[in-house]
Design an enzyme around this catalytic site. Structure first.
Site, PDB file in Angstrom:
ATOM      1  N   THR A 142      40.318  35.643  43.547  1.00 53.52           N
ATOM      2  CA  THR A 142      40.382  37.083  43.337  1.00 53.52           C
ATOM      3  C   THR A 142      41.646  37.443  42.579  1.00 53.52           C
ATOM      4  OG1 THR A 142      40.551  39.270  44.361  1.00 53.52           O
ATOM      5  CG2 THR A 142      41.365  37.435  45.662  1.00 53.52           C
ATOM      6  N   ASP A 144      42.902  40.223  42.672  1.00 52.54           N
ATOM      7  CA  ASP A 144      43.633  41.167  43.518  1.00 52.54           C
ATOM      8  C   ASP A 144      44.664  40.480  44.419  1.00 52.54           C
ATOM      9  OD1 ASP A 144      42.311  43.423  42.556  1.00 52.54           O
ATOM     10  OD2 ASP A 144      40.667  43.180  43.970  1.00 52.54           O
ATOM     11  N   MET A 190      44.243  46.685  37.615  1.00 54.75           N
ATOM     12  CA  MET A 190      43.368  46.577  38.783  1.00 54.75           C
ATOM     13  C   MET A 190      44.196  46.480  40.065  1.00 54.75           C
ATOM     14  SD  MET A 190      40.358  44.045  37.397  1.00 54.75           S
ATOM     15  CE  MET A 190      39.108  44.656  36.266  1.00 54.75           C
ATOM     16  N   ARG A 192      42.747  47.881  44.009  1.00 55.64           N
ATOM     17  CA  ARG A 192      42.261  49.047  44.752  1.00 55.64           C
ATOM     18  C   ARG A 192      43.160  49.365  45.943  1.00 55.64           C
ATOM     19  NH1 ARG A 192      37.342  51.640  45.167  1.00 55.64           N
ATOM     20  NH2 ARG A 192      36.546  50.207  43.593  1.00 55.64           N
ATOM     21  N   GLU A 245      45.094  51.048  39.875  1.00 54.32           N
ATOM     22  CA  GLU A 245      43.922  51.920  39.985  1.00 54.32           C
ATOM     23  C   GLU A 245      43.798  52.533  41.381  1.00 54.32           C
ATOM     24  OE1 GLU A 245      40.258  49.746  39.563  1.00 54.32           O
ATOM     25  OE2 GLU A 245      40.876  48.178  40.969  1.00 54.32           O
ATOM     26  N   TYR A 295      38.636  44.799  31.928  1.00 49.29           N
ATOM     27  CA  TYR A 295      38.156  43.411  31.843  1.00 49.29           C
ATOM     28  C   TYR A 295      39.128  42.501  31.092  1.00 49.29           C
ATOM     29  CZ  TYR A 295      33.407  44.311  33.637  1.00 49.29           C
ATOM     30  OH  TYR A 295      32.329  44.610  34.423  1.00 49.29           O
ATOM     31  N   GLN A 297      42.236  42.057  31.348  1.00 49.70           N
ATOM     32  CA  GLN A 297      43.233  41.396  32.182  1.00 49.70           C
ATOM     33  C   GLN A 297      42.660  40.207  32.934  1.00 49.70           C
ATOM     34  OE1 GLN A 297      44.416  44.278  35.456  1.00 49.70           O
ATOM     35  NE2 GLN A 297      42.689  45.379  34.569  1.00 49.70           N
ATOM     36  N   ARG A 298      41.398  40.295  33.357  1.00 52.43           N
ATOM     37  CA  ARG A 298      40.841  39.215  34.160  1.00 52.43           C
ATOM     38  C   ARG A 298      40.086  38.166  33.327  1.00 52.43           C
ATOM     39  NH1 ARG A 298      36.074  42.583  37.299  1.00 52.43           N
ATOM     40  NH2 ARG A 298      34.321  41.924  35.985  1.00 52.43           N
TER      41      ARG A 298
END
Length: 418
Positions: A142, A144, A190, A192, A245, A295, A297-298
């Site tokens: 992930t 994140d 990104m 959350r 975000e 998108y 960035q990932r």
């Protein structure tokens, strides 16, 4: 003992290095043909298992599988499809076991984030109840960076490197034009609930860039934010703002909330950067530009972190090795042994302690004013973005990424609607 087949699937938002984990799984399995006959991959993730749309990876050459290590996104396709509790999604879980039985699958490698860890855990529980043992191993992934226990998550190091470098380059651009033009650059990243990616953007502070960072872990204070931005522009002539975000007001409402929901029931986000940029314009009058990394960035395999690629592969490899040791319902992890020099090893965590647990930024990683990062955070981040693992390039100048054949496995069961 007769060799069983393995099932591998990619889940959720993909990364620059998720295919490195796939490569680790498949290459390692191919070295143990006496125990793992073949690896079947789900086309478009767990959806492929439910609909019996399986990919026969044995039809892919060794060279094609090796090339996955240098290819971004999900080589087998991914999906956002959340399986709920065993009772709520009983039909789907029982279907998975039926598929595993029909295709003689004894190993389940699920490559994803927190929701995937939960699904993997439930499959391991249900397989025991239904009398068909399946060794379920979660392969962490992930951007994140919010899975617990593991020091970091594959995918994060590369997105952190991309954001740190992109923020620096854009800030140089703004700095060169600030005297007569743009004074504010806002980049939305990104994250959350966890501000790990935003923290990577804050690293530009060490390069002399005046930066203000907005984290999900810190309630947004408009007055303090605007005062700090104004002070930095007055001192330096310009200011860069990195906004996650998931940045939200004290009442919990996201700055970028649109009032819609995604397939997981999460609030649909989009547009924190323009909200922040216009807030600065309205209050302070400064000309701005903003960008949403989204998108880019990932998917940025061209600038992947070397340690990230290595760890993604190592965790895929470890998943297979631990399954062959008889392990079940676990997730291989990255264990940090030292930051300088950077040393790490592979550990493991029980899925019962991983599923439905989200790791936020520690508060001692965030500066006292809530708008920056601490030395402790930098010590954590820098090893993860260090080193480059460039993909091979064609004579045309384009990267040499692989597209797999995706040969289907013959169906054995009746069709199933998801």
């Amino acid at each position: 003992m007769t060799a069983k087949n393995a099932f591998y699937a990619q889940s959720g938002g993909v990364t620059a290095v998720i295919n490195s984990s796939a490569c680790g799984v498949i290459e390692t399995a191919r070295k143990h043909k006496d125990k793992i006959a073949n690896v079947y991959a789900g086309r478009n993730g767990i959806i492929g298992a439910l609909t019996e749309d399986l990919i026969d990876t044995s039809q892919e050459s060794d060279a094609a599988i090796a090339a996955l290590k240098f290819t971004p996104s999900g080589g087998f396709g991914s999906c956002r499809y959340k399986l709920k509790g065993l009772e709520q999604s009983k039909r789907e879980y029982e279907r998975l076991i039926e598929i595993f039985k029909a295709h003689d699958i004894g190993y389940f490698f699920y490559n994803g984030g927190g929701d995937s860890a939960d699904t993997c855990y439930k499959v391991s529980q249900l397989s025991e109840k239904m009398g068909y043992p399946v060794q379920a191993i979660h392969v962490p992934k992930t951007v994140d960076n919010d899975l617990p226990i593991t020091d970091n998550c594959p995918g994060f190091g590369s997105v952190a490197k991309y954001i740190a470098v992109s923020t620096l380059e854009a800030s140089y651009d703004v700095r060169s034009m600030a005297a007569t033009s743009t004074k504010i650059f806002v980049i939305e990243v990104m994250g959350r609930h966890a501000g790990w990616i935003a923290a990577a953007g804050a690293l530009v502070e060490d390069e002399g860039i005046p930066v203000v960072t907005l984290f999900p872990e810190v309630e947004f204070d408009k007055d303090k934010f605007l005062a700090l931005v104004d002070a930095k522009v007055k001192e330096h002539g310009f200011c860069t703002i990195v906004v996650s975000e998931g940045c939200h007001w004290p009442d919990g409402k996201f700055l970028a909330e649109q009032g819609t929901r995604d397939s997981f029931g999460h609030a649909q986000l989009g547009g924190a950067a323009p909200v922040v940029a216009n807030m600065v314009k309205d209050a302070l009058g400064y000309k701005f530009h903003w960008a949403v990394a989204d998108y880019l960035q990932r998917a940025a395999r061209h600038l992947a972190s070397e340690s990230d690629v290595e760890q993604a592969y190592a965790l895929g490899k470890a998943a297979v090795e631990k399954a062959l040791e008889g392990k079940n319902s676990i997730m291989p992890t990255v264990v940090r042994e030292s930051s300088n020099p950077y040393k790490w090893s592979i550990g493991e965590a029980p899925l019962s302690e991983v599923a439905n647990v989200e790791k936020m930024m520690p508060m001692d990683f965030i500066s006292e004013d809530g708008f920056g990062i601490t030395a402790k955070c930098k010590e954590y981040l820098y090893p993860l973005i260090k080193g480059e693992a460039y993909p091979p390039y064609k004579d045309t100048g384009m990267p040499d990424y692989v597209t797999l054949k995706g040969a289907p496995v013959a169906r054995k069961l009746e069709r199933f609607e998801v």
